[in-house]
Structure formats: C-alpha cells, structure tokens
Design an enzyme around this catalytic site. Structure first.
Site, mmCIF file in Angstrom:
data_model
loop_
_atom_site.group_PDB
_atom_site.id
_atom_site.type_symbol
_atom_site.label_atom_id
_atom_site.label_comp_id
_atom_site.label_asym_id
_atom_site.label_seq_id
_atom_site.Cartn_x
_atom_site.Cartn_y
_atom_site.Cartn_z
ATOM 1 N N ARG A 69 0.804 -1.220 0.000
ATOM 2 C CA ARG A 69 0.000 0.000 0.000
ATOM 3 C C ARG A 69 0.840 1.276 0.000
ATOM 4 N NH1 ARG A 69 -1.933 0.352 4.521
ATOM 5 N NH2 ARG A 69 -0.240 -1.007 5.105
ATOM 6 N N THR A 70 1.809 1.338 0.903
ATOM 7 C CA THR A 70 2.590 2.580 0.986
ATOM 8 C C THR A 70 3.294 2.839 -0.338
ATOM 9 O OG1 THR A 70 2.900 2.257 3.341
ATOM 10 C CG2 THR A 70 4.396 3.782 2.271
ATOM 11 N N LYS A 98 23.583 -7.678 -2.721
ATOM 12 C CA LYS A 98 25.014 -7.790 -3.043
ATOM 13 C C LYS A 98 25.853 -7.048 -2.028
ATOM 14 C CE LYS A 98 23.897 -7.837 -7.949
ATOM 15 N NZ LYS A 98 23.318 -6.733 -8.698
ATOM 16 N N ARG A 119 11.633 2.513 2.598
ATOM 17 C CA ARG A 119 11.037 1.673 3.639
ATOM 18 C C ARG A 119 12.132 0.706 4.073
ATOM 19 N NH1 ARG A 119 6.080 -1.124 4.928
ATOM 20 N NH2 ARG A 119 5.259 0.990 4.906
#
Ligand SMILES: [Zn+2]
Length: 489
Positions: A69-70, A98, A119
């Site tokens: 959603r965000t 990596k 996030r």
C-alpha cells in the site's frame, strides 16, 4: 584537482516532527485543493484524475521491506502529478543483496531520481539515508520508529471528519509498542492539542521514550489512573494537553489540570485500531483487543470515527465496514492526495507554496549534538537501530541529541537515528581523564565543548577506557564540575 561542489539545500521528511505545524497545514491545504480539482466523480474522497505538473520529475521507491500500500500510494501520487516512477521493491535481488549499503545506494539513486521514498526494517534507516542523500528522502516507514506520511493521512482524516483536532478524544488500541505509525501519530495528536487515550494490548504499551517525549516536549499531562479508572477500565494511560501553551505553567498541580479535563472524556471522538503483527507477537494473539460492534456499543461511542492504517488481520471486524463510523477506507484513499501534496511541496511544483530548504536537509535541531566516531564510547541501546547493522553501521556515528530533563537537573541522550533515549551513562573528559555519573555535566556544553567529552555506558566502560572518577574537594559538586569543564574546553 576540481573541488567537490557543496550540496544544495534540500529537505527530508524522516519524522512527523521534521514538519512544522505550518508545513502540515500546507500539506492539508494542497491535498484539499487536489481533491477538489481532480476528484473521482463518484467518490469525492478519492483522486480520480491526473495532471502533468510533475512531468519533469522522477520518484524512486526503495523498499527494503515488503509493502504494497505505501509503495503503490506513493507511486500513484507521483503518477497522478504527471511524474515518473522507478522502483526497487525486491531487496533480495537488488543491490542490497550484493551488500551495497544505504549510504551508497542513495548517493547513486540521487543521480536517477529527484526524490526517494525509503522503507526499511531498521529503526533510524531513513535518517541515515538522509545524511548521505542530496535529493529529498521521505521515510516510508523505518522499523518501529516512525511512518510520518501515514500520520499525515490519519490527521487529515480526523480533520475532515471532526474539523478540528483541538480537544478531540482519540483512543488508540492494540500494539502501541511495535507500531511505527502510532509513534508518529501520538506526537501529531499532542501537537494539535488532542487528548490521547491509550488502550494497548498486554505487553505492547507505548515505549518509554515516546511517553517521555509526550510529557517533556509536547506538553502532555498524564492523568493519574485513579481519576478515570471507574468509568474507563480499558484505558491504560490518558494524556491531556493544555488548551493554551502557557496554561501548563499556570497549573502547578497536575492533578488540578487533569480534573479540569477529565470531565470532557465522556465521549470518544475517534478510535484508532492497529494491526496485530503476528510476525512480531506470535504468542499474544489471544490477548489482542478486538474492535467490533459490541465494543463500540453505548453512548460514548455513538459518533466515534473508526480508523485503521490497514491492512487488518482480525482486530477490526469486517462487519463494521458498512457502519457509518468506519473511516478506514476513506483514510486509505486520502493517502494519494496527501502524498501528492507532500511531493508537490518537496519538488516545488507550485511556486506559491513550498517547504523551506535547509543545508543538510533538516531544520537546525533544538538540542546540541554529541558526535563521536562509531568505535568511541556509548552506543545506541536499541538493538534494532540502524547503527547496529553490520554493513550500514559503518556509515553511522555515535551521535546523540543532548536533552535536558524536565527539572533541568540532568540530561539524557536521544539517539540521532532511532530517537531512543538513554537515561543513565557516565561522562568522561578526554584530556583530563576523569569521568562523572552526573548527567548534568552535559548541560550548557556547546557542540565544540561536547567534542572534548566521551560518553560511556557505565563506570566499567569508562575505567576500561583509562578514566578515573572525578573528585574535586572530595565531593562531586556541580559548581566544581562546571568549573572543571570550563577550564579545559
Ligand atoms: Zn538508535
């Protein structure tokens, strides 16, 4: 050799408190204008059309933790503005896998995009990213720390429903400990003078450092339990805010202030429900409060608006969806105009309204910063803080805000990244090799003077570092200590 150019002033949004009250009002004003200008003809709370004012701009979404959603609401907001989006949503196949660090990633992505949404599962990750980024960083949720854009949507929803936040009684139920949205939310409620009623699940109470800040920084008065217990057994903590900033000082007795306000807690204006995070609290499902029609029975809940940041598990009964008190789908819809407004301000799309820009991306903090290399002295005690990440931590420093206690008789440290507080520590003087347990030693030291000091977690660490206990006239007196600090810095 050509000199590297100084980064231009910019602005980052890591915490709700990075936005002034005026900034927040501006976001709301622009969001409202977008809702009026580009509405969905059938659902006025939803954006249904697009513009092209951001056609020159690119948003990068950098998601180290799954989110649908965000991420999609940010991307939708950028696309509705006519901008473009590049995205890295699978950290397992991306550069992070990596071993590329955040500090490097944002410096690279800054070449590809004009604004970055992050996030991350670590508290303080967005703040670390902001230290290295030359383009605006927006925190899309970092660990259990904050989720400021969710809070903007929440506060906007409350304002749409109740006009004003002042004096609003807002109850919050569920996980107040691990829920980052709640930490941003309570600060905003306090700033806009709402009363806060906490109904946590057992063991999921508000973290001590958030409680501490509500009282010391946001003028919240905790009401003693005995004052409301008979009528409000489910409330674990209740904070009221004075109507006027000066009122607190006029009320030397907190009990009196609480008495004045407690009569007003007859009605709950809003109930904010948080998700049961089963990944975090596997064993606590039984005790988790459930909000349903039965819970919301009775006069005090007759006009309660029900909010939830979604997704829900089963703490919020689906049978409420058609109840006119349910606001959560509108709340989710507001995510788009709110994020359009924030992007618009950050990218200066509308020349009339923009956010002030600052060197380093943040307004000058109101506290002095203690800053040492990450191998010297005390470290943040929050194990989920970004400074403890093996790869990322090398780019973080041992950096803390020095905050005076309410009585100004001592100080505590607030982690620069995750904002967790440390109340006990010892202060050592680099040159003179002494240390003291008196945390007041940090007060009235400017940043230059703070550089002469090393803070250790405890006496053992200070002694291991080669320091000895400060003794002047055999008694550790404060004037003696102040003098000692002064004469050597
Ligand atoms: Zn920290």
């Amino acid at each position: 050799m050509a000199r590297r150019r100084k980064a231009p002033a910019t602005r980052h949004i890591v915490s709700i408190n990075d936005l002034s009250d005026n900034d927040i009002e501006n976001v709301f004003k622009i969001a409202e204008a977008y809702l009026n200008e580009f509405p969905d003809p059938n659902f006025p709370y939803r954006i249904g059309r697009s513009t092209n004012i951001a056609s020159d701009f690119i948003l990068a979404s950098l998601f180290y933790e799954p989110s649908t959603r965000t991420r999609l609401s940010f991307e939708s907001a950028m696309l509705r503005l006519g901008g473009r989006v590049i995205t890295s949503s699978d950290p397992n196949t991306s550069s992070a896998a990596k071993g590329e660090t955040l500090a490097d990633t944002v410096r690279v992505i800054g070449n590809y995009a004009d604004v970055i949404v992050i996030r991350h599962n670590r508290d303080g990750a967005a703040r670390l990213a902001a230290e290295y980024s030359t383009v605006p960083i927006i925190n899309g949720g970092d660990g259990s720390h904050e989720h400021p854009t969710q809070t903007l949507c929440d506060i906007f929803t409350l304002k749409k429903r109740h006009n004003d936040l002042k004096g609003l009684n807002v109850a919050i139920s569920g996980d107040l400990k691990g829920s980052r949205t709640i930490h941003s939310f309570v600060y905003a409620l306090a700033r806009f003078n709402a009363n806060i009623l906490l109904m946590p699940a057992k063991g999921m109470e508000l973290p001590a450092h958030v409680d501490n800040r509500l009282r010391s920084e946001f003028r919240c008065l905790p009401v003693p339990r005995a004052k409301y217990e008979t009528e409000n057994a489910s409330i674990d903590a209740l904070y009221v805010t004075p109507d006027e900033p000066h009122q607190l000082s006029l009320m030397p007795n907190v009990d009196i202030a609480a008495d004045v306000k407690i009569n007003k807690i007859r009605k709950i204006h809003a109930m904010y429900v948080t998700r049961f995070q089963k990944e975090r609290w596997a064993d606590k499902a039984e005790d988790y409060p459930k909000i349903n029609a039965k819970f919301l029975k009775g006069r005090r809940y007759a006009e309660t608006s029900v909010l939830h940041p979604l997704p829900r598990v089963d703490e919020l009964d689906a049978a409420l969806d058609n109840d006119e008190r349910a606001m959560y789908f509108e709340q989710a819809a507001y995510g788009v105009p709110i994020r359009m407004a924030l992007l618009s301000l950050l990218l200066n799309l509308d020349k009339k309204d923009s956010l002030e820009r600052f060197d380093g991306g943040f307004e000058r903090p109101k506290y002095a910063i203690y800053d040492q290399a990450n191998n010297i002295g005390i470290r943040c005690r929050n194990k989920n803080c970004i400074v403890h990440d093996e790869a990322e931590g090398q780019y973080a420093r041992n950096k803390f805000f020095v905050v005076a206690t309410a009585r100004n008789d001592g100080s505590y440290l607030r982690c620069f990244y995750c904002e967790t507080d440390i109340e006990r520590f010892v202060v050592a003087h680099k040159k003179n090799k002494w240390y003291t347990k008196d945390t007041a030693a940090l007060l009235s030291q400017n940043e230059h003077q703070l550089r002469e000091l090393i803070i250790f977690a405890d006496e053992t660490a200070a002694r291991d570092g080669g320091f000895h206990h400060f003794k002047r006239n055999t008694v550790n007196t404060r004037p003696g200590l102040r003098k000692a600090l002064k004469s050597h810095s």
